[in-house]
Design a protein around this motif. Structure first.
Motif, PDB file in Angstrom:
ATOM      1  N   PRO A   1       7.237  13.436  -5.422  1.00 19.40           N
ATOM      2  CA  PRO A   1       6.041  13.698  -4.604  1.00 19.40           C
ATOM      3  C   PRO A   1       6.217  13.185  -3.178  1.00 19.40           C
ATOM      4  CG  PRO A   1       5.653  11.892  -6.152  1.00 19.40           C
ATOM      5  CD  PRO A   1       7.004  12.451  -6.476  1.00 19.40           C
ATOM      6  N   LEU A   2       5.280  13.559  -2.337  1.00 26.82           N
ATOM      7  CA  LEU A   2       5.343  13.217  -0.917  1.00 26.82           C
ATOM      8  C   LEU A   2       5.337  11.724  -0.666  1.00 26.82           C
ATOM      9  CD1 LEU A   2       2.753  15.574   0.795  1.00 26.82           C
ATOM     10  CD2 LEU A   2       5.198  15.478   1.247  1.00 26.82           C
ATOM     11  N   GLU A   3       6.033  11.342   0.388  1.00 24.69           N
ATOM     12  CA  GLU A   3       5.870   9.991   0.922  1.00 24.69           C
ATOM     13  C   GLU A   3       5.010  10.128   2.171  1.00 24.69           C
ATOM     14  OE1 GLU A   3       9.741   8.325   1.577  1.00 24.69           O
ATOM     15  OE2 GLU A   3      10.295   8.492  -0.531  1.00 24.69           O
TER      16      GLU A   3
ATOM     17  N   TYR B   1       0.832  -1.214   0.000  1.00 19.76           N
ATOM     18  CA  TYR B   1       0.000   0.000   0.000  1.00 19.76           C
ATOM     19  C   TYR B   1       0.865   1.262   0.000  1.00 19.76           C
ATOM     20  CZ  TYR B   1      -3.695   3.251   1.426  1.00 19.76           C
ATOM     21  OH  TYR B   1      -4.581   4.287   1.475  1.00 19.76           O
ATOM     22  N   TRP B   2       2.062   1.147   0.575  1.00 19.66           N
ATOM     23  CA  TRP B   2       2.954   2.313   0.642  1.00 19.66           C
ATOM     24  C   TRP B   2       3.454   2.676  -0.752  1.00 19.66           C
ATOM     25  CZ3 TRP B   2       7.769   3.790  -0.873  1.00 19.66           C
ATOM     26  CH2 TRP B   2       8.313   4.934  -0.262  1.00 19.66           C
ATOM     27  N   ARG B   3       3.208   3.883  -1.147  1.00 23.68           N
ATOM     28  CA  ARG B   3       3.839   4.391  -2.373  1.00 23.68           C
ATOM     29  C   ARG B   3       3.785   5.910  -2.363  1.00 23.68           C
ATOM     30  NH1 ARG B   3      -1.109   2.265  -3.975  1.00 23.68           N
ATOM     31  NH2 ARG B   3      -2.471   3.719  -5.105  1.00 23.68           N
ATOM     32  N   PRO B   4       4.813   6.551  -2.908  1.00 21.87           N
ATOM     33  CA  PRO B   4       4.829   8.016  -2.908  1.00 21.87           C
ATOM     34  C   PRO B   4       3.774   8.583  -3.847  1.00 21.87           C
ATOM     35  CG  PRO B   4       7.011   7.095  -3.368  1.00 21.87           C
ATOM     36  CD  PRO B   4       6.026   5.984  -3.498  1.00 21.87           C
ATOM     37  N   GLY B   5       3.401   9.796  -3.571  1.00 21.57           N
ATOM     38  CA  GLY B   5       2.580  10.561  -4.502  1.00 21.57           C
ATOM     39  C   GLY B   5       1.094  10.375  -4.340  1.00 21.57           C
ATOM     40  N   PRO B   6       0.323  10.723  -5.361  1.00 24.04           N
ATOM     41  CA  PRO B   6       0.752  11.211  -6.675  1.00 24.04           C
ATOM     42  C   PRO B   6       1.198  12.680  -6.620  1.00 24.04           C
ATOM     43  CG  PRO B   6      -1.616  11.309  -6.512  1.00 24.04           C
ATOM     44  CD  PRO B   6      -1.130  10.726  -5.213  1.00 24.04           C
TER      45      PRO B   6
ATOM     46  N   ALA C   1      -9.570   7.312  -3.269  1.00 32.30           N
ATOM     47  CA  ALA C   1     -10.147   6.241  -4.083  1.00 32.30           C
ATOM     48  C   ALA C   1      -9.049   5.453  -4.790  1.00 32.30           C
ATOM     49  CB  ALA C   1     -11.131   6.833  -5.100  1.00 32.30           C
ATOM     50  N   ARG C   2      -8.081   6.204  -5.320  1.00 34.87           N
ATOM     51  CA  ARG C   2      -7.017   5.545  -6.067  1.00 34.87           C
ATOM     52  C   ARG C   2      -6.154   4.680  -5.139  1.00 34.87           C
ATOM     53  NH1 ARG C   2      -3.428   8.219 -10.821  1.00 34.87           N
ATOM     54  NH2 ARG C   2      -2.689   9.640  -9.240  1.00 34.87           N
ATOM     55  N   TYR C   3      -5.853   5.214  -3.965  1.00 37.65           N
ATOM     56  CA  TYR C   3      -5.052   4.435  -3.021  1.00 37.65           C
ATOM     57  C   TYR C   3      -5.770   3.161  -2.595  1.00 37.65           C
ATOM     58  CZ  TYR C   3      -0.802   7.051  -1.936  1.00 37.65           C
ATOM     59  OH  TYR C   3       0.436   7.602  -1.996  1.00 37.65           O
TER      60      TYR C   3
ATOM     61  N   ILE D   1      -0.006  11.974   5.175  1.00 39.97           N
ATOM     62  CA  ILE D   1      -0.279  10.816   6.039  1.00 39.97           C
ATOM     63  C   ILE D   1      -1.761  10.730   6.411  1.00 39.97           C
ATOM     64  CG2 ILE D   1       0.372  12.078   8.149  1.00 39.97           C
ATOM     65  CD1 ILE D   1       1.525   9.257   9.051  1.00 39.97           C
ATOM     66  N   ASP D   2      -2.422  11.883   6.579  1.00 36.08           N
ATOM     67  CA  ASP D   2      -3.813  11.828   7.029  1.00 36.08           C
ATOM     68  C   ASP D   2      -4.717  11.171   5.997  1.00 36.08           C
ATOM     69  OD1 ASP D   2      -2.923  14.126   5.770  1.00 36.08           O
ATOM     70  OD2 ASP D   2      -4.543  15.386   6.486  1.00 36.08           O
ATOM     71  N   ASP D   3      -4.684  11.667   4.760  1.00 34.38           N
ATOM     72  CA  ASP D   3      -5.635  11.116   3.800  1.00 34.38           C
ATOM     73  C   ASP D   3      -5.185   9.792   3.206  1.00 34.38           C
ATOM     74  OD1 ASP D   3      -3.869  13.178   2.504  1.00 34.38           O
ATOM     75  OD2 ASP D   3      -4.733  12.360   0.691  1.00 34.38           O
ATOM     76  N   VAL D   4      -3.912   9.461   3.308  1.00 32.84           N
ATOM     77  CA  VAL D   4      -3.459   8.169   2.786  1.00 32.84           C
ATOM     78  C   VAL D   4      -3.608   7.082   3.847  1.00 32.84           C
ATOM     79  CG1 VAL D   4      -1.491   6.887   1.866  1.00 32.84           C
ATOM     80  CG2 VAL D   4      -1.835   9.268   1.189  1.00 32.84           C
TER      81      VAL D   4
END
Lengths: 291, 782
Positions: free
Chosen positions: B98-100, B75-80, B233-235, B263-266
């Motif tokens: 992009p952010l991690e 599930y961990w991936r940078p971005g988008p 949704a994409r994550y 971190i919050d929305d991911v």
């Protein structure tokens, strides 16, 4: 920004509070108004094991005139109550002026007179006012009471001579002599914010406008509030001149304070402020004394 | 016909609710069994992660789970990348990093998340943070902008050749030629200050997974509900309509809340689905300072070429832009800087280069002003230095070079944040200048008042500067307007409101078409369950884009109401009017049908309908401008300085602004007030400071100072010009950032003016009292 776990006690009498402090020893910490302690706990910079909240100890909240013309103020008296007290404003107008510079009204409704002195924040107004006004501090413990002069009370940043089982119960202010003028001078970045340098001063004149006593307390420019010695050395017995005041101000700024460099101001800038503020404070205090 | 509801200062619809304590903010939302998240943030600014030990933290009673990047698995991936770079600028380089959401292999700034704790209360979650142990290999901190590209500078992203994040050159005409033909060329190193976008309310996110209906409900303080929903949704591999993302009331945004893929929305929605429990994360002030985004940090090497008579031949500006540890927001900020440098004056030759660099600092994304203030600061400072060099009055030099109204619309030739050429669409720039100069009595102050003050040893100075505010950029926004069976109206959009007053201004726009009291118009903002399309609150675009969409939808609804009423009242449409909640025959007002009745009739439940019929008194509309609308103005300041303490008092502040049609002039003034307060903050109070090891020294309001209400001048004197923008039917331009853009440049001009005969030579946008004291000491030769 939530505090670490702690035990909480809310005694309803002084004797109960002193019992609890003795029982807790070094684990206990007195909570007065919480103006400074609560933010420090939320930052987890302060992590007391147990709080003894004096909020319900009604007998520690009072303002009483003393027979000699001074005042006695109970430690839990809120800053805003002292600020609005008519007798305080009559006997110690400089104290009212000083309190008005403590943060904002909402905070003064919570902050307590004795709490601020016992907390000994080097940037706080009331420790310096206690020093300036030569306050006598009544310290209680289960074992009894002792009296400490303000000049002997502060020993470092946030450090006083109070033992863990003791609390500051009352602040007694001796009367101001006739023909005493006073001045409060401060430079801070925001209104109600921490001072970058601040000076409170009293000057007492005799009938011939010679100085009987000149007192200058400095704060926010050292590890605890400082009482400068030069002003009285130079001015006692003299008619105060602008030149003498300027010389004192320059000397105090150079030798009688210890401001460091921080993100808001360099040491050089802050010593310059002390210089300017000591001059302004003594000048205004002399004018007030003549009125 | 009822009176127009546009350009009227209606009191705000939302205020009674908010002022009586009936707002619903993120932290007011609570669910049974809700769990709380606290984030472990790195104390290191730059380090390689060897091991993160969470075992002890997990043992604390009340702790439900602790997760690191390893625990997130695939599930961990940078971005988008939230904002891509423009493709229109030839030869530009952009290295997207992009952010991690949580640091996995490397820590790149102090405050970067390394683990999350889920616990029964936020207290317990914070207790557990102390028991998470980081084993790292510390690396050298990279912070000083101009040293980031040194060959021996440690690499923040080790797969790149250097810490260069982007390199963009744009040129109009030829700087070389301008410099060759000039009588005078002035070169300065100019620094803009690093400031926070600190809102009264910090960020927060709540996620609740409904495992029966497979719906994820999210409440978030985001400025961009749709992009955040899409990112989640994409994550999570969900359809967009499986997520309902809602804005509660929000206490300020100022830019940083536009960010998603943090971190919050991911991670918080992932936890909610994994644990099947409501999860809450509400950021505290310290986290906001350390981990949320900030702005302004640029170093410019700027040059101006002039003739001896003051005619500007050209400007060259090569600048470093600090993007922090990542660059998720593309080039929005430095592109704004590039466009705003030459947005007011005739500058035939312009060379501008962005060197965006990575540092071990918090991520930089737009904060109110967003690159524009830097451009204005650079240009206005250059003019002041030039005026001094040429012995000209600063206002005179501006008069000489300002774009005359007949040159507008003016194509600047510089590509901006909306990826198209910047066009100054409309206005009268010289008029704004003269209006401010007159109001502040510039000539009188300079010729009569100031000489007297100087003779008395007083230090008072005057400043006058021009500014533009690029606003209302695309791509688009949309809205739906519906008349209900009660005759009341509802507007829905997926914009975001942090205090801008949309509950009132959007209602005013709909009321103008539908003849309904604005109090009978409700507005839903930022609920993706009610409206699917939109982009978000940034670049002062809300009232222009959403407002225009609401206007267009309202026109359609009005047309629908007229069509239907025409049939029911047996009267031609052009003899009808829409007013007072009814459609009536203009000449026979007692012959009417109410909007509520029409709404009922527009939704027949039996019988047949005509082909092509669309039910309901409802319409949706979208609006996207070809390019942004540019507001502009002129600021004048008189400063009174205590030379002994270097304390500065704003004695007068006069601002003239043109933001096109004001939907609600009171709200426009409110935006100007708030912006000015931020601008005053940037000039005199606010300063984010990192130490030599990359630790943020100003991570609380004890150290990061902003001007409080009690520090504000007693009065702002606001003057208006109204040149409707030709880009949209109502003629609107944005106004959110004007005040934040213009103050520092004017402040520095006035400071220099206050110290006669001294060359303060101020080349930075922050001048707190201690700094001013040393500038004066230096100029005195002390």
């Amino acid at each position: 920004m939530k505090p670490a776990p702690f035990d909480y006690y809310a005694p309803t009498s002084l004797s109960e509070a002193l019992d609890k402090l003795t029982e807790l020893g070094y684990s206990g910490k007195v909570l007065a108004g919480g103006q400074s302690l609560i933010p420090a706990m939320n930052f987890r910079m302060a992590r007391p094991t147990a709080l003894v909240d004096l909020g319900k100890v009604k007998e520690l909240s009072y303002i009483k005139p003393t027979a000699d013309g001074g005042m006695a103020i109970g430690t839990m008296t809120r800053d805003s109550v002292v600020e609005e007290d008519l007798l305080v404003s009559e006997r110690f107008p400089i104290l009212v002026k000083t309190i008005k510079h403590i943060a904002h009204k909402q905070i003064r409704n919570r902050g307590t007179f004795g709490g601020a002195i016992a907390h000994a924040d080097p940037a706080a107004q009331l420790p310096a006012a206690a020093l300036l006004l030569d306050a006598n501090l009544k310290v209680l413990s289960k074992a009894g009471e002792r009296w400490v002069k303000a000049v002997d009370f502060f020993i470092g940043p946030f450090m006083t001579v109070l033992e863990p089982e003791e609390l500051l119960a009352e602040v007694v202010l001796p009367p101001l002599a006739p023909r005493t003028g006073a001045s409060y001078q401060q430079v801070s970045r925001q209104k109600g914010g921490y001072a970058q340098a601040a000076v409170i001063s009293t000057v007492t004149l005799d009938g011939a406008d010679r100085v009987k006593e000149a007192r200058v307390a400095l704060f926010s420019v050292g590890e605890y509030p400082l009482l400068a010695s030069k002003p009285n050395q130079v001015l006692a017995g003299q008619v105060p001149t602008a030149e003498a005041i300027e010389e004192i101000a320059a000397y105090v700024a150079k030798n009688e304070c210890d401001p460091g460099t921080d993100i808001h101001g360099t040491e050089e800038y802050r010593r310059n402020l002390v210089h300017v503020l000591v001059r302004r404070a003594l000048t205004e205090a002399v004018q007030q004394a003549k009125k | 016909m009822t009176e127009s509801t546009i350009s009227k200062s209606f009191k705000r619809n939302e205020d009674p609710r908010l002022l009586t304590g009936n707002g619903n903010y993120i932290d007011d939302i609570d669910f049974p069994g809700m769990l709380h998240v606290a984030i472990k943030r790195s104390d290191y600014a730059h380090a390689r992660i060897k091991k993160i030990d969470t075992e002890e933290a997990k043992k604390i009673p009340g702790v439900v789970a602790v997760y690191t990047a390893e625990d997130l698995g695939d599930y961990w991936r940078p971005g988008p990348l939230q904002v891509p770079p423009p493709t229109a600028i030839k030869g530009s380089v952009f290295h997207a990093r992009p952010l991690e959401c949580i640091a996995k292999h490397k820590i790149r700034f102090s405050g970067e998340p390394v683990a999350v704790v889920v616990a029964e209360s936020r207290y317990i979650a914070e207790d557990a943070l102390d028991f998470i142990y980081l084993d790292v290999e510390p690396l050298q901190y990279v912070g000083e902008l101009e040293k980031t590209l040194d060959p021996d500078a440690p690499l923040i992203h080790e797969d790149l050749e250097s810490n260069l994040a982007a390199d963009v050159v744009q040129e109009v005409g030829s700087w070389e030629k301008a410099a060759a033909e000039a009588d005078v060329v002035i070169k300065k190193r100019i620094v803009t200050n690093h400031v926070a976008g600190a809102a009264l309310e910090n960020r927060g996110l709540i996620a609740v997974w409904d495992d029966n209906f497979k719906i994820l409900n999210v409440w978030a303080t985001t400025q961009g509900p749709i992009p955040m929903r899409n990112s989640i949704a994409r994550y999570l591999g969900l359809m967009e309509n499986q997520i309902r993302l809602m804005n509660p009331d929000i206490g300020g945004g100022f830019g940083p809340k536009i960010m998603s893929s943090q971190i919050d929305d991911v991670v918080v929605p992932w936890i909610a689905m994994k644990l099947k429990k409501p999860i809450k994360w509400v950021e505290d002030r310290r986290e906001n300072f350390l981990g949320t985004t900030s702005e302004r940090d640029q170093v410019h090497y700027a040059e101006i070429a002039l003739k001896n008579d003051g005619t500007i031949l050209g400007v060259k500006d090569v600048f470093y832009h600090n993007t922090g540890a990542y660059n998720p927001y593309g080039m929005t900020i430095p592109l704004n800087t590039q466009t705003h440098v030459i947005s007011i004056y005739n500058i035939p030759n312009y060379y501008t280069q962005i060197k965006m660099v990575f540092t071990n600092q918090m991520v930089v994304t737009p904060v109110r002003g967003a690159g524009r203030s830097h451009g204005i600061f650079v240009m206005e400072r250059l003019l002041d230095f030039a005026a001094k060099e040429l012995g000209m009055d600063p206002v005179e030099l501006r008069r000489k070079n300002i774009l005359p109204p007949e040159k507008l619309p003016f194509r600047t030739g510089v590509i901006g944040q909306d990826f198209v050429e910047n066009v100054l669409d409309s206005g009268n720039y010289p008029l704004a200048l003269e209006k401010t100069v007159d109001a502040i009595e510039y000539e009188k102050f300079k010729k009569e008042i100031q000489p007297k003050l100087r003779a008395e040893g007083k230090n008072k100075g005057i400043g006058v500067i021009m500014f533009t505010e690029g606003t209302a950029v695309g791509p688009y926004e949309g809205a739906k307007v519906m008349v209900g069976v009660t005759g009341k109206v509802n507007i829905v959009c997926a914009y975001s409101n942090q205090g801008q007053g949309h509950y009132t201004t959007l209602a005013q726009i709909a009321a103008n078409q539908l003849g309904v009291d604005i109090k009978d118009i409700s507005v839903v903002i930022g609920d993706t369950g009610q409206w699917q399309w939109g982009v978000g609150a940034f670049a002062s675009r809300g009232i222009t884009l959403v407002g225009t969409a609401v206007h267009q939808a309202s026109v359609k609804v009005r047309e629908k109401a007229l069509e239907l009423a025409s049939k029911l009242l047996n009267t031609p449409k052009d003899e009808l009017e829409v007013a007072d909640g009814v459609v009536r025959v203009a000449d026979v007002p007692e012959h009417f049908i109410s909007l509520g009745e029409l709404a009922m009739r527009a939704n027949p439940t039996r019988g047949t309908v005509e082909e092509g019929m669309e039910p309901g008194l409802e319409a949706a509309s979208y609006y996207g401008p070809p390019h942004g609308a540019t507001g502009y103005g002129c600021l004048g300041l008189i400063l009174d300085i205590d030379p002994e303490t270097a304390k500065v008092k704003i004695e007068r502040l006069v601002i003239t602004d043109d933001c096109g049609t004001n939907i609600n002039p009171m709200i426009v003034d409110g935006q100007i007030h708030g912006g000015l307060q931020m601008g005053i903050g940037e000039a005199f109070y606010e300063n984010l400071v990192y130490d030599d090891y990359g630790q943020l020294v100003t991570a609380s309001f004890m150290d990061y100072l902003f001007p409080q209400a009690t520090d504000m001048p007693e009065k702002f004197e606001i003057k208006h010009l109204v040149t409707p923008s030709p880009l949209n039917p109502l003629g609107i331009k944005g106004i959110g950032e004007a005040g934040a853009i213009c103050v520092p440049a004017c402040f520095m001009q006035a400071l220099e003016d206050a110290f006669e005969g001294m060359d303060l030579d101020i080349t930075q946008s922050f001048m707190g009292p201690s700094k001013l004291f040393h500038y004066v000491q230096k100029a005195k030769g002390a």
